[in-house]
Write an enzyme that holds these catalytic residues in place. Sequence first.
Site, mmCIF file in Angstrom:
data_model
loop_
_atom_site.group_PDB
_atom_site.id
_atom_site.type_symbol
_atom_site.label_atom_id
_atom_site.label_comp_id
_atom_site.label_asym_id
_atom_site.label_seq_id
_atom_site.Cartn_x
_atom_site.Cartn_y
_atom_site.Cartn_z
ATOM 1 N NE ARG A 1 33.381 34.684 48.695
ATOM 2 C CZ ARG A 1 34.411 34.311 47.945
ATOM 3 N NH1 ARG A 1 34.695 33.048 47.767
ATOM 4 N NH2 ARG A 1 35.172 35.201 47.357
ATOM 5 C CD GLU B 1 35.130 30.821 50.880
ATOM 6 O OE1 GLU B 1 36.362 30.957 50.863
ATOM 7 O OE2 GLU B 1 34.328 31.763 50.649
ATOM 8 C CB SER C 1 14.667 17.717 59.208
ATOM 9 O OG SER C 1 13.708 17.653 58.179
#
Length: 146
Positions: A87, A90, A113
């Site tokens: 996820r 995703e 960063s």
Amino acid sequence: MDKLEMRHTLLAAKARKKMSWDDIASAVGMSPVWVASACYGMNSASPDIAQKICKTLDVESDVADALVTFPTKVWDEAIPQDPFIYRLYEVVGVYGETLKDVVQEQFGDGIMSAIDFTMDVDKVEDPKGDRVLLTLNGKFLPYKSW
């Protein structure tokens, strides 16, 4: 001891002692996310923090030597199968370009960063189901022209 053996040793000790990352982090004076990352082998600890982790988890000093060793930050390039990790992939896949565009509109051409960086995980109680709040806090690094 290498980072992989260190990881297995620390995770086994954590399970044996029935400690959470919050427990360990409180004992050593660091963030739970950072402590977990160091124990997984993705960050190096200072010698004093490495000793505190080992003392907290009752493991041998050779583990502290591995904790201090600079990591090589690599991971499997295959898409992960674990639903939680998938996820996160995703989210970046769906929103990555959007986030990049919004950040660059606000800051200019550059990156966030992951070195000068902190991350927090919080639980937000909600009557419709508790929510996960991930806070990624990284210094903005502008690209330079030369």
